[in-house]
Design a protein around this motif. Structure first.
Motif, PDB file in Angstrom:
ATOM      1  N   TRP A   1       0.856  -1.194   0.000  1.00 51.86           N
ATOM      2  CA  TRP A   1       0.000   0.000   0.000  1.00 51.86           C
ATOM      3  C   TRP A   1       0.889   1.241   0.000  1.00 51.86           C
ATOM      4  O   TRP A   1       2.076   1.166   0.323  1.00 51.86           O
ATOM      5  CB  TRP A   1      -0.967   0.007   1.178  1.00 51.86           C
ATOM      6  CG  TRP A   1      -0.369   0.112   2.552  1.00 51.86           C
ATOM      7  CD1 TRP A   1       0.202  -0.894   3.276  1.00 51.86           C
ATOM      8  CD2 TRP A   1      -0.302   1.285   3.387  1.00 51.86           C
ATOM      9  NE1 TRP A   1       0.616  -0.419   4.495  1.00 51.86           N
ATOM     10  CE2 TRP A   1       0.314   0.913   4.598  1.00 51.86           C
ATOM     11  CE3 TRP A   1      -0.724   2.615   3.223  1.00 51.86           C
ATOM     12  CZ2 TRP A   1       0.537   1.814   5.639  1.00 51.86           C
ATOM     13  CZ3 TRP A   1      -0.508   3.522   4.260  1.00 51.86           C
ATOM     14  CH2 TRP A   1       0.109   3.110   5.456  1.00 51.86           C
ATOM     15  N   VAL A   2       0.300   2.351  -0.395  1.00 53.05           N
ATOM     16  CA  VAL A   2       1.033   3.620  -0.478  1.00 53.05           C
ATOM     17  C   VAL A   2       0.350   4.641   0.426  1.00 53.05           C
ATOM     18  O   VAL A   2      -0.873   4.778   0.420  1.00 53.05           O
ATOM     19  CB  VAL A   2       1.055   4.140  -1.934  1.00 53.05           C
ATOM     20  CG1 VAL A   2       1.614   5.557  -1.993  1.00 53.05           C
ATOM     21  CG2 VAL A   2       1.868   3.211  -2.828  1.00 53.05           C
ATOM     22  N   ASP A   3       1.165   5.356   1.197  1.00 50.16           N
ATOM     23  CA  ASP A   3       0.662   6.463   2.016  1.00 50.16           C
ATOM     24  C   ASP A   3       0.752   7.736   1.185  1.00 50.16           C
ATOM     25  O   ASP A   3       1.813   8.361   1.086  1.00 50.16           O
ATOM     26  CB  ASP A   3       1.505   6.578   3.289  1.00 50.16           C
ATOM     27  CG  ASP A   3       0.997   7.684   4.208  1.00 50.16           C
ATOM     28  OD1 ASP A   3       0.097   8.450   3.787  1.00 50.16           O
ATOM     29  OD2 ASP A   3       1.502   7.778   5.336  1.00 50.16           O
ATOM     30  N   GLN A   4      -0.359   8.109   0.581  1.00 47.75           N
ATOM     31  CA  GLN A   4      -0.348   9.258  -0.341  1.00 47.75           C
ATOM     32  C   GLN A   4      -0.003  10.574   0.372  1.00 47.75           C
ATOM     33  O   GLN A   4       0.453  11.525  -0.266  1.00 47.75           O
ATOM     34  CB  GLN A   4      -1.696   9.392  -1.063  1.00 47.75           C
ATOM     35  CG  GLN A   4      -1.879   8.424  -2.209  1.00 47.75           C
ATOM     36  CD  GLN A   4      -2.297   7.043  -1.741  1.00 47.75           C
ATOM     37  OE1 GLN A   4      -2.893   6.900  -0.668  1.00 47.75           O
ATOM     38  NE2 GLN A   4      -2.014   6.025  -2.537  1.00 47.75           N
ATOM     39  N   ASP A   5      -0.179  10.637   1.684  1.00 47.15           N
ATOM     40  CA  ASP A   5       0.145  11.869   2.416  1.00 47.15           C
ATOM     41  C   ASP A   5       1.627  12.213   2.302  1.00 47.15           C
ATOM     42  O   ASP A   5       2.013  13.375   2.451  1.00 47.15           O
ATOM     43  CB  ASP A   5      -0.220  11.725   3.897  1.00 47.15           C
ATOM     44  CG  ASP A   5      -1.722  11.769   4.120  1.00 47.15           C
ATOM     45  OD1 ASP A   5      -2.453  12.184   3.194  1.00 47.15           O
ATOM     46  OD2 ASP A   5      -2.160  11.385   5.213  1.00 47.15           O
TER      47      ASP A   5
END
Ligand code: SF4
Length: 100
Positions: free
Chosen positions: A15-19
């Motif tokens: 998963w990617v932490d877009q923040d």
């Protein structure tokens, strides 16, 4: 099975932490089947049907043939925001929360 076993054959999720994503595109270069930009210029994960998962924290399975590319992307990600987890126990094996 040993809890310490981290053989390459274990299924992984990502998963990617877009923040924290800088939008530089390194992950998209490494594994375009798994990472893609949305209109906001940030990277998101894609499932094996090619569907982008836009919900924060959404995880997708890592295709077996792209394991190394996804792990490399997590290690090199300038935003430290790609999280690769063992599917079996959610232990992070590459990314900012990995213990190695
Ligand atoms: S490598 Fe990391 S910071 Fe760069 S676009 Fe991908 S997720 Fe964002």
């Amino acid at each position: 099975m040993s809890a310490e076993t981290e053989t390459p054959a274990q299924p992984l999720r990502v998963w990617v932490d877009q923040d924290l994503c800088t939008g530089d595109g390194l992950c998209v270069q490494y594994a375009p089947e798994v990472f893609e930009f949305d209109l906001d210029g940030l990277a998101y994960v894609k499932d094996d049907a090619g569907e982008l998962h836009l919900s924060p924290g959404s995880r997708v399975d890592v295709p077996g043939h792209l394991r190394l590319e996804v792990i490399d992307a997590a290690r090199d990600c300038p935003g430290d925001c790609i999280h690769v987890l063992r599917a079996a126990d959610d232990v992070e094996v590459a990314g900012p929360d990995a213990s190695e």
